[in-house]
Design a protein around this motif. Structure first.
Motif, PDB file in Angstrom:
ATOM      1  N   THR A   1      57.779  51.992 -14.786  1.00 25.30           N
ATOM      2  CA  THR A   1      57.198  51.590 -16.069  1.00 25.30           C
ATOM      3  C   THR A   1      57.549  50.160 -16.423  1.00 25.30           C
ATOM      4  O   THR A   1      58.679  49.716 -16.222  1.00 25.30           O
ATOM      5  CB  THR A   1      57.699  52.551 -17.173  1.00 25.30           C
ATOM      6  N   ARG A   2      56.590  49.439 -16.999  1.00 27.15           N
ATOM      7  CA  ARG A   2      56.824  48.064 -17.438  1.00 27.15           C
ATOM      8  C   ARG A   2      57.094  47.996 -18.935  1.00 27.15           C
ATOM      9  O   ARG A   2      57.920  47.216 -19.395  1.00 27.15           O
ATOM     10  CB  ARG A   2      55.616  47.176 -17.110  1.00 27.15           C
TER      11      ARG A   2
ATOM     12  N   ARG B   1      60.136  43.531 -18.104  1.00 26.95           N
ATOM     13  CA  ARG B   1      60.250  44.807 -18.799  1.00 26.95           C
ATOM     14  C   ARG B   1      60.272  44.578 -20.316  1.00 26.95           C
ATOM     15  O   ARG B   1      60.758  43.550 -20.791  1.00 26.95           O
ATOM     16  CB  ARG B   1      61.532  45.531 -18.401  1.00 26.95           C
TER      17      ARG B   1
ATOM     18  N   ASP C   1      53.896  52.991 -20.554  1.00 29.63           N
ATOM     19  CA  ASP C   1      52.731  52.214 -20.101  1.00 29.63           C
ATOM     20  C   ASP C   1      51.387  52.806 -20.508  1.00 29.63           C
ATOM     21  O   ASP C   1      50.411  52.662 -19.778  1.00 29.63           O
ATOM     22  CB  ASP C   1      52.748  52.100 -18.563  1.00 29.63           C
TER      23      ASP C   1
END
Length: 283
Positions: A111-112, A168, A228
């Motif tokens: 996940t970003r 992130r 996300d």
């Protein structure tokens, strides 16, 4: 329990009933099948009517008892399909909290951008080791699960490395009530509040606090995390829900943005944390 989950469980029950009624040796009544399986008749009724979640072992026994063992793969596929969304704590915690934390670590690594709402505790990504330890011990007692507390804490602390990776972003909303909740000892909570205050200003963290006196457009309820815009993870006392259909994710996103309208940031958030810290010193 989610509507999608219940519908899937009922559909599985319908399929189980079909297999009972089309047994190669002739249709079986519920009591007859129960005797073959050495189960109470009520279990047959509950499984067929979607009132109980079958285990993989239940499904294999059922397929064998109705002389259709080849149906097991299909039944297990149905079970895995809806269990991937509803993860009961009883099953998840059978081996302790560490495996659950490892699953979270894997998902977070993919996940970003994370948007989280926590109304009762400090978000795990921002917890101190001692605070996390206290939380794990509380839940181990509640669920009567294995106490692998140190391993679980290490896994959660490992996940926090994500906060220091380029690209992130962690957007956290926390209700002020969580800053006062003594789910740990006062010294541990004091250190946790100091840690929380220290995250304000990090380039990967945006921390919003919803003050107790803030005007709310919706009730401050169930914690959840949005990964996300593709996955929502939330939990209840019986299970953790992993929800990935677009409409549900969009609904949780609207909830998050609505709660965000009541949050304060930066210096104002620092003041709320400082107020909680002072109140703790007065106890």
């Amino acid at each position: 329990m989610s509507t999608d989950f219940q519908q899937a469980r009922e559909a599985l029950g319908v399929r189980l009933r079909e297999l009972r009624l089309t047994a190669p040796g002739g249709r079986l009544t519920g009591p007859q099948l129960a005797r073959r399986l050495a189960w109470p008749h009520s279990k047959i009724y509950k499984l067929e009517n979607g009132r109980q979640t079958a285990t993989s072992q239940d499904l294999r026994a059922w397929a064998d008892a109705v002389d259709q063992p080849a149906a097991f793969d299909e039944l297990e596929g149905r079970l895995k399909g809806f269990e991937s969304h509803i993860r009961s704590w009883r099953r998840q915690l059978a081996a302790g909290h560490r495996p659950v934390q490892d699953s979270w670590n894997l998902e977070v690594s993919r996940t970003r951008i994370i948007r989280a709402w926590e109304e009762a505790v400090v978000p795990g990504m921002l917890q101190t080791a001692d605070y996390a330890r206290a939380i794990f011990l509380r839940y181990a007692d509640l669920h009567r699960s294995a106490r692998d507390t140190d391993e679980a804490v290490r896994s959660r602390m490992q996940r926090q490395g994500w906060l220091y990776e380029t690209g992130r972003r962690f957007h956290a909303l926390v209700w002020e009530a969580a800053l006062h909740a003594l789910v740990c000892s006062p010294p541990v909570l004091a250190a946790q509040l100091d840690r929380l205050a220290g995250t304000i200003g990090m380039d990967t963290v945006e921390l919003g606090i919803v003050p107790l006196g803030a005007s709310l457009k919706i009730p401050a309820a169930n914690a959840f995390w949005i990964m996300d815009d593709r996955l929502v993870i939330t939990e209840d006392w019986h299970a953790e829900l992993w929800l990935d259909d677009a409409d549900t994710v969009a609904s949780y996103a609207r909830v998050w943005h609505t709660l965000q309208e009541s949050a304060v940031y930066g210096v104002d958030a620092q003041k709320v944390i400082h107020r909680a810290r002072q109140a703790l010193n007065m106890r």
